[in-house]
Design a protein around this motif. Structure first.
Motif, mmCIF file in Angstrom:
data_model
loop_
_atom_site.group_PDB
_atom_site.id
_atom_site.type_symbol
_atom_site.label_atom_id
_atom_site.label_comp_id
_atom_site.label_asym_id
_atom_site.label_seq_id
_atom_site.Cartn_x
_atom_site.Cartn_y
_atom_site.Cartn_z
ATOM 1 N N UNK A 1 -17.665 5.608 60.078
ATOM 2 C CA UNK A 1 -18.339 5.916 61.347
ATOM 3 C C UNK A 1 -18.346 7.430 61.586
ATOM 4 N N UNK A 2 -19.518 7.977 61.894
ATOM 5 C CA UNK A 2 -19.622 9.420 62.082
ATOM 6 C C UNK A 2 -19.817 10.178 60.775
ATOM 7 N N UNK A 3 -19.804 9.430 59.642
ATOM 8 C CA UNK A 3 -19.998 10.067 58.332
ATOM 9 C C UNK A 3 -18.966 11.172 58.123
ATOM 10 N N UNK A 4 -19.354 12.304 57.571
ATOM 11 C CA UNK A 4 -18.333 13.324 57.286
ATOM 12 C C UNK A 4 -18.413 14.467 58.303
ATOM 13 N N UNK A 5 -19.536 15.173 58.338
ATOM 14 C CA UNK A 5 -19.605 16.374 59.187
ATOM 15 C C UNK A 5 -19.365 16.047 60.658
ATOM 16 N N UNK A 6 -19.892 14.932 61.132
ATOM 17 C CA UNK A 6 -19.693 14.609 62.547
ATOM 18 C C UNK A 6 -18.254 14.258 62.873
ATOM 19 N N UNK A 7 -17.559 13.633 61.926
ATOM 20 C CA UNK A 7 -16.131 13.388 62.189
ATOM 21 C C UNK A 7 -15.427 14.724 62.382
ATOM 22 N N UNK A 8 -15.796 15.698 61.549
ATOM 23 C CA UNK A 8 -15.120 16.998 61.607
ATOM 24 C C UNK A 8 -15.501 17.753 62.875
ATOM 25 N N UNK A 9 -16.799 17.843 63.161
ATOM 26 C CA UNK A 9 -17.180 18.619 64.340
ATOM 27 C C UNK A 9 -16.814 17.888 65.622
ATOM 28 N N UNK A 10 -16.750 16.551 65.582
ATOM 29 C CA UNK A 10 -16.318 15.826 66.773
ATOM 30 C C UNK A 10 -14.840 16.073 67.075
ATOM 31 N N UNK A 11 -14.036 16.201 66.034
ATOM 32 C CA UNK A 11 -12.617 16.483 66.271
ATOM 33 C C UNK A 11 -12.478 17.825 66.988
ATOM 34 N N UNK A 12 -13.237 18.805 66.528
ATOM 35 C CA UNK A 12 -13.219 20.123 67.163
ATOM 36 C C UNK A 12 -13.742 20.040 68.600
ATOM 37 N N UNK A 13 -14.841 19.347 68.787
ATOM 38 C CA UNK A 13 -15.463 19.209 70.108
ATOM 39 C C UNK A 13 -14.542 18.495 71.088
ATOM 40 N N UNK A 14 -13.858 17.452 70.616
ATOM 41 C CA UNK A 14 -12.945 16.737 71.508
ATOM 42 C C UNK A 14 -11.746 17.599 71.900
ATOM 43 N N UNK A 15 -11.215 18.345 70.941
ATOM 44 C CA UNK A 15 -10.122 19.270 71.275
ATOM 45 C C UNK A 15 -10.617 20.275 72.324
ATOM 46 N N UNK A 16 -11.845 20.764 72.151
ATOM 47 C CA UNK A 16 -12.415 21.707 73.119
ATOM 48 C C UNK A 16 -12.516 21.073 74.505
ATOM 49 N N UNK A 17 -12.987 19.826 74.569
ATOM 50 C CA UNK A 17 -13.077 19.147 75.879
ATOM 51 C C UNK A 17 -11.700 18.992 76.514
ATOM 52 N N UNK A 18 -10.700 18.621 75.701
ATOM 53 C CA UNK A 18 -9.332 18.524 76.234
ATOM 54 C C UNK A 18 -8.883 19.867 76.796
ATOM 55 N N UNK A 19 -9.213 20.958 76.107
ATOM 56 C CA UNK A 19 -8.759 22.276 76.570
ATOM 57 C C UNK A 19 -9.416 22.657 77.890
#
Lengths: 312, 312
Positions: B188-206
Motif C-alpha cells: 500500500x502506497x508503493x515505495x515513494x509514497x510510503x517514504x514521503x508520507x512518513x516525512x509528511x506525517x512527521x511534519x504534521x505531528x511537529x
C-alpha cells in the motif's frame, strides 16, 4: 563582551571528521582563519585530503576575498586552539558523554564571551552543556552534509543558553553565508533530521520486510519527490497537490486518506486546529503567490534541476 | 493480442484533475493522440487550462515529432472514449468504490487485450480490479505530480493481473520517456509514497505539537536534505555520511543512534540480515564508484542544482 558577529576572524573547529572537516573547508572559503583540532591518529592528513577535495567546488562557487587554504592551522592542543577563537564549532562524534566533557574543556579554554556552537545531529544543548562553567554561551548550530555546500544551519539554545547567544549565532551563520532556521524550542533531532529520519526509518523497514530494494528506494526519490524538494518543501508540495483549492482542499477532501496505511508512522488526528495551522502556514509562506504562480515556479525549478543534472 | 508497446497511438485518460490532466499534457507532448474523459462540471475547460499552462515547459523540454495540443479530444461518453484506446490511464479521485466501478466500466468498454493502468496513489490493484470482467489487463502505473515533469512511474500488478501486463506497462512507460520502477510485491502506497508520507506525517505531528512552523519545515528541506535528494536517494546519502567506510561504517558505528528519539517512527531492529542487505544494496547501486567518486558526483550535483535555481 562578545565580538560583533562581523568581527569574527578566527574560527576554531574542534573535531574534523566528515562534518567538522566540511566546516573547516567552508570557513576557509569564506575567508576566515581556521584553527583545527582533532585527537584521532591521522586526523590532519584526512582533513587536508577533505579540504583539497572540496576546494574545486568552493572555488567554482566563488571564494571570499583573501580565502586561502594556507590559513588553516592544525593545532594538536585543544586549549591552545581555543585560546585563539573568535568562534568555536564543535563537531565531535555523536556520543553524549564525550560531547559533555569536550564542551566543558572548550568552555574552560575559550576567551570569555566567545560563542561555542555544536554540530550535534540531535542532542539538545540542555543535555550537553551540563559540565560547562559558562554554559550561557553554548548553542547548537546543526549543519548538513556537506557543510561546505548545503546552506542550512539549525540554531537552538539549551535551558542555560543566554538568549542573546541564539541571536548572535544566527547572525554569525547568516553573515557567513548560511541559511538559518532559529528554533524556539529544543526538539531532539531538530527539524530536518526528524523529517529525514522518518523517511530513512520507513526505508529501513521496507528493506527489512522485503518490500523494496535499496536501489528501488533511492530511484523512487531521485526520480520522484526528490526532484521537487529543492524547490518546494513538503508543505508547499501538498499545497499544489490540492489543485486550485490548495492545502485547504487537500486536507478537507483527502483528510481521510491521511489514515490509510501508507507508512508505518501513524498520522496525527486532523483537528480543526491542525487543519487551520497548516492552511494558514501555507498561505503565509506563499506570500501572495497564487497556485498558478507556484505551479509555474515549481515547473521552472524542476526543469532547471533536470537540465542541470543532464537529465532533460 | 495486445498491441506492441511501440504501436500505441491513442491514449485514453479517464479522470482529468491535477494528475489525470498532467498525464494528458505529457502524452500529448510525447506525440500521442489523447482522448480525455471526466464527468465533472467544467472539466474540459479546467483540463485545457492545465494543458496550456504546462505546454511552455513541455515545449522547452522538447516535444516529440508531431506533438500538438489539437490532438486532444474531450469525449463526454466513457464507453466511446475507451472504444478508441490503445492504452488507458485512469486517474479518478482516491475512492476505492469509485475506482472499482470505474475500472469495471472501462474494462467493459475497452478493446480486448488493451492495458488499463491506474494512477492510484496507494490502493493495491488487487483491491481495485474486483469488479472487472477481464482483470488480467489492469495494472497500477503510479505517477508523481506533475506527471508531465516528474519521470517516476511505479508499476505493480494485482493478484489477478497477468504477468505480461506488468512487463508490457513497464515497457510502454519507458518508451513514453518515463523512469520506471517495476515492483515485485503489492505494498500500500508503493515505495515513494510510503517514504514521503512518513516525512509528511512527521511534519504534521511537529505542527500539531508546536515544535515547528510550516515555513520552518519547508525551509529545512529546501535548504537542507532536499538539495541532495535529486542526486542521491536516502540510502546513497547515508552511504556518504559514513565517510570512507560508507554505509557499513555508518550502520556499525551509528546503529545505536538509530534508536534515538529523532522521529515518532520507531526504528526497525538492526539485525545482521538488515545490516548486510543495506550495505550490499549500496555497493550494488554504487556500481564500482568509490566514496570519493560519489562525493565528487554529489558536490557537482548540488552545485548544479543551486546554480540552476539561482541560489549560488
Amino acid at each position: 563582551m562578545r565580538p560583533d558577529p562581523s568581527a569574527v576572524r578566527t574560527v576554531v573547529c574542534a573535531g574534523t571528521g566528515v562534518i567538522g572537516g566540511g566546516w573547516v573547508a567552508y570557513f576557509l572559503a569564506r575567508g576566515y582563519d581556521v584553527v583545527a583540532w582533532d585527537p584521532a591518529a591521522g586526523a590532519e592528513e584526512r582533513l587536508r585530503h577533505l579540504v583539497d577535495a572540496a576546494w574545486p567546488a568552493l572555488t567554482e562557487l566563488g571564494l571570499a576575498e583573501g580565502a586561502d587554504r594556507s590559513r588553516l592551522t592544525f593545532e594538536p592542543d585543544l586549549a591552545r586552539a581555543c585560546a585563539r577563537a573568535d568562534f568555536v564549532q564543535e563537531s565531535a562524534p555523536e556520543d553524549l558523554d564525550l560531547k559533555r566533557r569536550l564542551l566543558a574543556d572548550i568552555d574552560a579554554a575559550t576567551p570569555a564571551g566567545v560563542v561555542v556552537s555544536s554540530s550535534t545531529s540531535g542532542y539538545p544543548m540542555t543535555d550537553m552543556q551540563t559540565e560547562c562553567a559558562t554554559p550561557g554561551r553554548t548553542v547548537v548550530g546543526h549543519p548538513f552534509n556537506p557543510p561546505y555546500l548545503i546552506p542550512l544551519v539549525e540554531v537552538v539554545g539549551g535551558k542555560l543558553t543566554d538568549d542573546d547567544v541564539v541571536a548572535w549565532a544566527s547572525d554569525f551563520f547568516r553573515l557567513a553565508g548560511k541559511s538559518v532556521i532559529t528554533m524556539e524550542h529544543e526538539v531532539p533531532g531538530f527539524i530536518a533530521n526528524r523529517l529525514q529520519e522518518a523517511l530513512w526509518r520507513e526505508a529501513l523497514h521496507m528493506v527489512a520486510s522485503g518490500e523494496a530494494t535499496v536501489e528501488q528506494i533511492d530511484l523512487s526519490i531521485t526520480d520522484g519527490p526528490g526532484l521537487r524538494w529543492p524547490i518546494h518543501g513538503p508543505m508547499m508540495t501538498f499545497h499544489l497537490a490540492g489543485g486550485q483549492g490548495g492545502m485547504a482542499h487537500m486536507l478537507d477532501h483527502f483528510g481521510p486518506s491521511l489514515l490509510a496505511p501508507w507508512t508505518r508512522l501513524t498520522a496525527p488526528e486532523l483537528t480543526t486546529g491542525l487543519r487551520d495551522a497548516v492552511v494558514e502556514g501555507c498561505e503565509r509562506e506563499a506570500e501572495g503567490r497564487t497556485i498558478d504562480d507556484l505551479v509555474a515556479e515549481r515547473d521552472r525549478g524542476v526543469i532547471a534541476v533536470l537540465r542541470a543534472l543532464g537529465r532533460a
